[in-house]
Design a protein around this motif. Structure first.
Motif, PDB file in Angstrom:
ATOM      1  N   THR A  28       2.409  -4.699   9.056  1.00 46.35           N
ATOM      2  CA  THR A  28       1.407  -3.748   8.585  1.00 46.35           C
ATOM      3  C   THR A  28       0.672  -3.077   9.734  1.00 46.35           C
ATOM      4  OG1 THR A  28      -0.222  -5.505   8.434  1.00 46.35           O
ATOM      5  CG2 THR A  28       1.088  -5.050   6.480  1.00 46.35           C
ATOM      6  N   LYS A  61      -5.145   4.224  14.966  1.00 42.55           N
ATOM      7  CA  LYS A  61      -5.078   3.308  16.110  1.00 42.55           C
ATOM      8  C   LYS A  61      -6.394   2.559  16.199  1.00 42.55           C
ATOM      9  CE  LYS A  61      -3.829   3.490  21.013  1.00 42.55           C
ATOM     10  NZ  LYS A  61      -3.501   4.425  22.100  1.00 42.55           N
ATOM     11  N   PRO A  70      -0.274   2.730   9.621  1.00 45.27           N
ATOM     12  CA  PRO A  70      -0.052   3.915   8.792  1.00 45.27           C
ATOM     13  C   PRO A  70      -1.393   4.586   8.489  1.00 45.27           C
ATOM     14  CG  PRO A  70       1.187   2.060   7.923  1.00 45.27           C
ATOM     15  CD  PRO A  70       0.312   1.520   9.026  1.00 45.27           C
ATOM     16  N   LEU A  75      -0.150   8.616   2.385  1.00 50.15           N
ATOM     17  CA  LEU A  75      -0.424   8.762   0.956  1.00 50.15           C
ATOM     18  C   LEU A  75      -0.343  10.224   0.534  1.00 50.15           C
ATOM     19  CD1 LEU A  75      -3.357   6.310   0.188  1.00 50.15           C
ATOM     20  CD2 LEU A  75      -0.922   6.045  -0.275  1.00 50.15           C
ATOM     21  N   ILE A 134       4.528   0.661  -6.035  1.00 56.47           N
ATOM     22  CA  ILE A 134       4.929   2.057  -5.919  1.00 56.47           C
ATOM     23  C   ILE A 134       5.666   2.255  -4.598  1.00 56.47           C
ATOM     24  CG2 ILE A 134       4.058   4.383  -5.500  1.00 56.47           C
ATOM     25  CD1 ILE A 134       1.979   3.903  -7.592  1.00 56.47           C
TER      26      ILE A 134
ATOM     27  N   TYR B  79       4.377   2.917   0.122  1.00 51.92           N
ATOM     28  CA  TYR B  79       4.504   1.469  -0.058  1.00 51.92           C
ATOM     29  C   TYR B  79       4.054   0.727   1.200  1.00 51.92           C
ATOM     30  CZ  TYR B  79       6.753  -2.981  -1.224  1.00 51.92           C
ATOM     31  OH  TYR B  79       7.010  -4.308  -1.496  1.00 51.92           O
ATOM     32  N   ALA B  80       4.526   1.194   2.325  1.00 51.98           N
ATOM     33  CA  ALA B  80       4.123   0.579   3.593  1.00 51.98           C
ATOM     34  C   ALA B  80       2.622   0.742   3.819  1.00 51.98           C
ATOM     35  CB  ALA B  80       4.910   1.195   4.753  1.00 51.98           C
ATOM     36  N   TYR B  81       2.113   1.905   3.448  1.00 53.03           N
ATOM     37  CA  TYR B  81       0.673   2.112   3.619  1.00 53.03           C
ATOM     38  C   TYR B  81      -0.128   1.083   2.826  1.00 53.03           C
ATOM     39  CZ  TYR B  81      -4.028   3.736   3.450  1.00 53.03           C
ATOM     40  OH  TYR B  81      -5.388   3.756   3.558  1.00 53.03           O
ATOM     41  N   TYR B  82       0.268   0.874   1.581  1.00 53.00           N
ATOM     42  CA  TYR B  82      -0.487  -0.030   0.726  1.00 53.00           C
ATOM     43  C   TYR B  82      -0.603  -1.426   1.324  1.00 53.00           C
ATOM     44  CZ  TYR B  82      -0.972   3.140  -3.176  1.00 53.00           C
ATOM     45  OH  TYR B  82      -1.334   4.188  -3.968  1.00 53.00           O
ATOM     46  N   TRP B  83       0.466  -1.876   1.928  1.00 53.15           N
ATOM     47  CA  TRP B  83       0.427  -3.206   2.528  1.00 53.15           C
ATOM     48  C   TRP B  83      -0.453  -3.219   3.762  1.00 53.15           C
ATOM     49  CZ3 TRP B  83       2.303  -7.714   0.620  1.00 53.15           C
ATOM     50  CH2 TRP B  83       3.112  -7.612  -0.507  1.00 53.15           C
ATOM     51  N   SER B  84      -0.556  -2.088   4.417  1.00 53.65           N
ATOM     52  CA  SER B  84      -1.298  -2.064   5.678  1.00 53.65           C
ATOM     53  C   SER B  84      -2.791  -1.900   5.463  1.00 53.65           C
ATOM     54  CB  SER B  84      -0.793  -0.921   6.558  1.00 53.65           C
ATOM     55  OG  SER B  84      -1.351   0.307   6.128  1.00 53.65           O
ATOM     56  N   ASP B  85      -3.176  -1.430   4.301  1.00 52.65           N
ATOM     57  CA  ASP B  85      -4.594  -1.190   4.056  1.00 52.65           C
ATOM     58  C   ASP B  85      -5.210  -2.454   3.474  1.00 52.65           C
ATOM     59  OD1 ASP B  85      -7.079  -0.503   3.074  1.00 52.65           O
ATOM     60  OD2 ASP B  85      -6.462   1.517   2.508  1.00 52.65           O
ATOM     61  N   PRO B  86      -6.074  -3.118   4.244  1.00 51.62           N
ATOM     62  CA  PRO B  86      -6.609  -4.405   3.805  1.00 51.62           C
ATOM     63  C   PRO B  86      -7.451  -4.287   2.537  1.00 51.62           C
ATOM     64  CG  PRO B  86      -7.767  -3.617   5.755  1.00 51.62           C
ATOM     65  CD  PRO B  86      -6.613  -2.708   5.549  1.00 51.62           C
ATOM     66  N   VAL B  88      -6.871  -2.431  -0.101  1.00 53.68           N
ATOM     67  CA  VAL B  88      -6.078  -2.285  -1.317  1.00 53.68           C
ATOM     68  C   VAL B  88      -5.832  -3.636  -1.979  1.00 53.68           C
ATOM     69  CG1 VAL B  88      -3.798  -1.646  -2.192  1.00 53.68           C
ATOM     70  CG2 VAL B  88      -5.001  -0.136  -0.619  1.00 53.68           C
ATOM     71  N   ILE B  92      -7.478  -3.955  -5.805  1.00 54.42           N
ATOM     72  CA  ILE B  92      -6.664  -3.628  -6.979  1.00 54.42           C
ATOM     73  C   ILE B  92      -6.869  -4.581  -8.165  1.00 54.42           C
ATOM     74  CG2 ILE B  92      -4.330  -3.294  -7.854  1.00 54.42           C
ATOM     75  CD1 ILE B  92      -4.730  -1.115  -6.083  1.00 54.42           C
ATOM     76  N   GLU B 110     -11.136   6.425  -0.419  1.00 51.87           N
ATOM     77  CA  GLU B 110     -11.539   6.040   0.935  1.00 51.87           C
ATOM     78  C   GLU B 110     -11.934   7.280   1.728  1.00 51.87           C
ATOM     79  OE1 GLU B 110      -8.623   3.714   2.941  1.00 51.87           O
ATOM     80  OE2 GLU B 110      -8.531   2.191   1.365  1.00 51.87           O
ATOM     81  N   VAL B 119      -6.847   6.537  -3.161  1.00 61.20           N
ATOM     82  CA  VAL B 119      -5.860   5.561  -2.722  1.00 61.20           C
ATOM     83  C   VAL B 119      -5.161   4.921  -3.912  1.00 61.20           C
ATOM     84  CG1 VAL B 119      -5.570   3.356  -1.528  1.00 61.20           C
ATOM     85  CG2 VAL B 119      -7.065   5.112  -0.573  1.00 61.20           C
ATOM     86  N   TYR B 258     -12.625  -0.669   8.266  1.00 63.33           N
ATOM     87  CA  TYR B 258     -11.449   0.028   8.756  1.00 63.33           C
ATOM     88  C   TYR B 258     -11.866   0.891   9.925  1.00 63.33           C
ATOM     89  CZ  TYR B 258      -7.150   2.676   8.394  1.00 63.33           C
ATOM     90  OH  TYR B 258      -5.933   3.268   8.635  1.00 63.33           O
ATOM     91  N   ARG B 259     -11.503   0.479  11.149  1.00 67.68           N
ATOM     92  CA  ARG B 259     -12.096   1.117  12.305  1.00 67.68           C
ATOM     93  C   ARG B 259     -11.204   2.176  12.919  1.00 67.68           C
ATOM     94  NH1 ARG B 259     -14.573  -3.358  15.947  1.00 67.68           N
ATOM     95  NH2 ARG B 259     -15.784  -1.510  16.533  1.00 67.68           N
ATOM     96  N   GLY B 260      -9.927   2.034  12.763  1.00 64.24           N
ATOM     97  CA  GLY B 260      -9.023   2.995  13.388  1.00 64.24           C
ATOM     98  C   GLY B 260      -9.195   4.382  12.800  1.00 64.24           C
TER      99      GLY B 260
END
Lengths: 269, 269
Positions: A28, A61, A70, A75, A134, B79-86, B88, B92, B110, B119, B258-260
């Motif tokens: 992630t 980053k 990501p 999205l 999704i 899909y990858a984004y969802y896993w990376s966003d803590p 979510v 959910i 967000e 999101v 979320y700092r980045g």
DNA sequence: TGACACCGTATCATAATATGATACATAAAA
DNA sequence: TTTTATGTATCATATTATGATACGGTGTCA
């Protein structure tokens, strides 16, 4: 380097895409080094590509850890996709009604080469694994949706798919025997729906009905996942199936078949 | 060409991304010429880049019309984004419960620069405009979610945002007066929630409560959209708001801020 | 029917662009 | 402390992308 072909292929762009694809459910956030490792590119290339993606807003980053993630732009791409897929607009309102009616989680899946992709999910109750699915891509043969879709294609093509398409073992209960899968699909040809037990998650039952297009073939399916603790096969067929089929049929007639296909490699993930 | 900067910026990759961004709700499928026009690139470049994206499975191509479309890969990125966003994963399950409880559509938004991004959406009933809004990006000042989030940031920063962030007029009822927006946000500072009427769609009321992080600032909000035909402001405050706030608070404590941040241009779309 | 305009496709010589080896700095591990 | 790993920066080279040009097909207007 491996110039994929000729002069109308831009390697730099392809490499950048490989960086994007380095992220998944297990990865992630990635450091530069990890990004290089997972993409198979050398440090310099990764540095430049990642920096470009960062400048273009495709990667976030963390200023402390310097790890990449990501960005929200990912999205936004999904947003654009939704508008471009003619099936989505047709199906969503009806799926909402179905989910409300059933009180169970309902999904929309589309065929994508030899995999299926979950395009939309309408969650109800506490979904066992609450994660969104999704965009999730799974071997078609290993899913009820994939089997429902395959049940609508001509016999020769169907058999070829059953023999050659990939399979993956997710749980101890996942069927890996192609003969068994063939039986399941042939049953779906007769019944008009596919049902599978514990293929993805233990104690999970999936039912799917095909959304048939103009050409008589399905490119998508309406799928419903329920717990084996509270549902039996018989009860599903009695209570869920009729509504599922009504919904799929209601979506079907006006659906313009989706003909475009990317020729990307059938990655065996 | 306009080399964005120095040697760690790969123009080809950036150009490829411009092609992807050429697709949106109004441009769901594009010919080569249209792609060139919308991206501002010449025909040859567009040809090569589009072909590369096609070969890499990022674009589908209709064999008859030769028009390009977003591929399923765009959903895989989501899909990858969802896993990376803590956030979510945290949010959910609670949003599902909330949506079931309220019987109304619930969204997770967000902050992303001076915009907000939807999101996740949990639709209930017949949603007026049934289209999905996942990934939709809107000026923060013009949304209840954005105002709720802004109500949690320090005064100086808040005022700067109110003065400079973009605004867009969606309906005749959209507020374009920054003084009015300031009032709305200051009210949210006191109330702990933001409410807006007919900003995006006529006869639509939005309520939002901030999801506050460790630093006391919100980076996200829980939002609920209801019809002005069946709901009054008072009824919303009485029936919806408490549950909305409970949900936001339940998500808050464990949320890692979320700092980045990508430094992409603040495109005034 | 012919002329025209538009679009997708293909080719090629040129130079501009990406390359990757190298070096430095900082942070973490021994 | 030394050592190892990681992020960052630089630079000469040639590989790679460039974009002008040309061809074939399709649809449109006389």
């Amino acid at each position: 380097m491996e110039s994929k072909q000729n002069t109308l292929y831009i390697a730099s762009l392809a490499k950048g895409l490989r960086l994007l694809r380095a992220f998944d459910e297990g990865n992630t956030e990635l450091s530069l080094a990890e990004l290089a490792q997972r993409s198979g590119l050398d440090k310099s290339a990764t540095q430049r590509l990642a920096n470009t993606l960062y400048m273009e807003g495709m990667l976030d980053k963390d200023p402390d850890t310097r790890r990449f993630r990501p960005s929200h732009a990912w999205l936004q791409l999904a947003y654009a996709y939704y508008w471009s897929d003619p099936l989505v607009g047709q199906a969503i309102p009806k799926l909402i009604d179905l989910a409300q009616d059933l009180g169970e989680t309902v999904n929309l899946a589309e065929i994508s080469g030899d995999h299926i992709v979950y395009v939309s999910r309408l969650p109800c109750k506490r979904t066992y694994f609450a994660a969104t699915i999704i965009g999730r891509r799974l071997p078609a043969l290993s899913t009820s949706a994939g089997r429902a879709i395959l049940s609508t294609v001509p016999e020769a093509e169907r058999n070829a798919a059953i023999d050659t398409w990939p399979i993956r073992k997710f749980t101890p209960g996942t069927t890996t025997d192609r003969a068994q899968i063939r039986d399941s699909i042939e049953q779906a040809v007769v019944d008009g729906f596919a049902i599978s037990t514990g293929q993805m998650i233990l104690n999970e039952i999936g039912v799917a009905t095909p959304i048939i297009g103009h050409d008589g073939r399905a490119h998508a399916a309406v799928q419903c996942s329920v717990s084996a603790h509270t549902w039996s096969r018989e009860k599903i067929v009695q209570d869920i199936l009729p509504k599922l089929q009504d919904t799929a049929n209601a979506i079907s007639p006006s659906f313009q078949p989706y003909r475009g296909t990317a020729q990307g490699p059938s990655d065996p993930d």
